[in-house]
Design an enzyme around this catalytic site. Structure first.
Site, PDB file in Angstrom:
ATOM      1  N   ASP A  60      40.064  61.822  60.319  1.00 50.25           N
ATOM      2  CA  ASP A  60      39.470  62.011  61.652  1.00 50.25           C
ATOM      3  C   ASP A  60      40.409  61.547  62.768  1.00 50.25           C
ATOM      4  OD1 ASP A  60      37.704  61.403  64.047  1.00 50.25           O
ATOM      5  OD2 ASP A  60      36.183  62.155  62.657  1.00 50.25           O
ATOM      6  N   SER A  79      37.425  65.758  66.595  1.00 53.95           N
ATOM      7  CA  SER A  79      36.234  65.911  65.766  1.00 53.95           C
ATOM      8  C   SER A  79      35.336  67.013  66.351  1.00 53.95           C
ATOM      9  CB  SER A  79      35.509  64.569  65.657  1.00 53.95           C
ATOM     10  OG  SER A  79      34.538  64.573  64.652  1.00 53.95           O
TER      11      SER A  79
END
Length: 348
Positions: A204, A53
């Site tokens: 993610d 991320s």
């Protein structure tokens, strides 16, 4: 009594290290501060970075800047990236209210747009709410990272994204990187549509590796891994409202994969076959952890706050934490592990 930072002592032999960078939206500016401070230490040589991320973006930006201008190039690239993030956020509907600004609160909890989107995201998907909307970070990343330089550069980069189909993490390496890969690593499914790479949709990377530790040991020479956390492992009190509960659930789930990998490292230290080259490498691995105490004071909504004032506050906190880490553990680097991961085995 705190030790003096290693930089204040006699010159030291170069030590190879690798870094493990967590994600967390604009809270990743804390990691920017840590990296900025570590890059000032000429005796620390970064061999590899694993990131997820925002940690993935920091990793790619650092590697790009380092490939073109070594330490100062990396520092300049990181600052330029976060400035671009802040400029892009100036046009975002997610803004603090005048009262929050007046009271010095970083939260967006009282922003009408944030509150509305927070409620809608629990009822509708990004495919239903805004199927046409691109992630604004795509252009920022294209401007901030020279992916060809990263592919040929000296710093190894490992970026994790989670396959929607299998639920497993995929680790992308230098030659694989692109804006899409970095966006995939930061793709929260309630906010963005899945990012498709080679026909495979990804979410993610925090769901499967935040960040992934294994490549730092199996594919690197360094024996010292420094973890830069974003999500608090421990948070005082019990959350009682819906937003706080969801925030804590995200923190727990995003930390779970890291804790499992650390437990695996501790187990291999004790039970691995140390007669083999790889087994010996696992046994030698030293794990360190930069304390991050500012995050327990911040809520979920501030991860969407990208005002320059907020980002530089987090950067400064990151630099302070890195300073404290070097003062306390600078002498331990290259000698002993400072994170007692063996305790994870005692917890069962």
């Amino acid at each position: 009594m705190a030790r003096k930072p290693a930089s204040a002592k006699a010159a030291r032999d170069t030590l190879l290290i690798d870094l493990a960078l967590q994600g967390g939206g604009s809270h990743g500016a804390f990691t920017w501060g840590v990296l900025d401070r570590l890059l000032e230490e000429s005796w620390l040589e970064i061999e590899a970075i694993s990131g997820t991320s925002a940690g993935a973006m920091n990793a790619a930006v650092l590697a790009s800047g380092y490939a073109k201008g070594e330490r100062e190039g990396a520092r300049e690239a990181l600052e330029a990236f976060w400035r671009r993030v802040s400029r892009a956020a100036a046009f975002s509907p997610f803004q603090r209210t005048p009262i929050d600004m007046m009271l010095g609160r970083w939260t967006l909890d009282h922003s009408p747009v944030f509150v509305a989107m927070d409620m809608l995201s629990r009822l509708y998907s990004p495919y239903e709410l805004a199927p046409w909307a691109p992630n604004p970070l795509g252009d920022v990343l294209a401007e901030s990272v020279d992916f060809a330089a990263v592919a040929e550069g000296p710093v190894k980069v490992f970026i994790t994204a989670t396959s929607v189909r299998t639920g497993r993490g995929r680790v992308f390496r230098n030659a694989d990187l692109s804006p899409l890969v970095l966006l995939a690593s930061a793709c929260l499914p309630t906010l963005f549509q899945a990012v498709e790479i080679d026909g495979e949709p990804y979410w993610d990377g925090g769901y499967s590796g935040n960040p992934t530790m294994t490549p730092l040991i199996r594919e690197c020479v360094s024996d010292d891994t420094i973890i830069v956390p974003i999500n608090p492992i421990e948070r005082p009190g019990t959350p009682t409202n819906a937003r706080e509960i969801l925030n804590r659930l995200n923190e727990v789930s995003f930390n779970a994969t890291l804790l499992k990998e650390l437990k695996m490292i501790a187990l291999l230290r004790q039970a691995g076959d140390h007669r083999t080259a790889e087994g010996a490498h696992w046994a030698r691995n030293r794990v360190h952890y930069v304390k991050n105490e500012v995050m327990v004071t911040l809520g979920y909504s501030s991860k969407l706050n990208a005002e320059w004032e907020f980002l530089t506050m987090l950067r400064d906190e990151g630099r302070k934490s890195a300073d404290a880490f070097l003062a306390e553990h600078g002498d331990d680097l290259g000698k002993r592990s400072t994170l007692p991961i063996e305790r994870l085995l005692e917890e069962g």
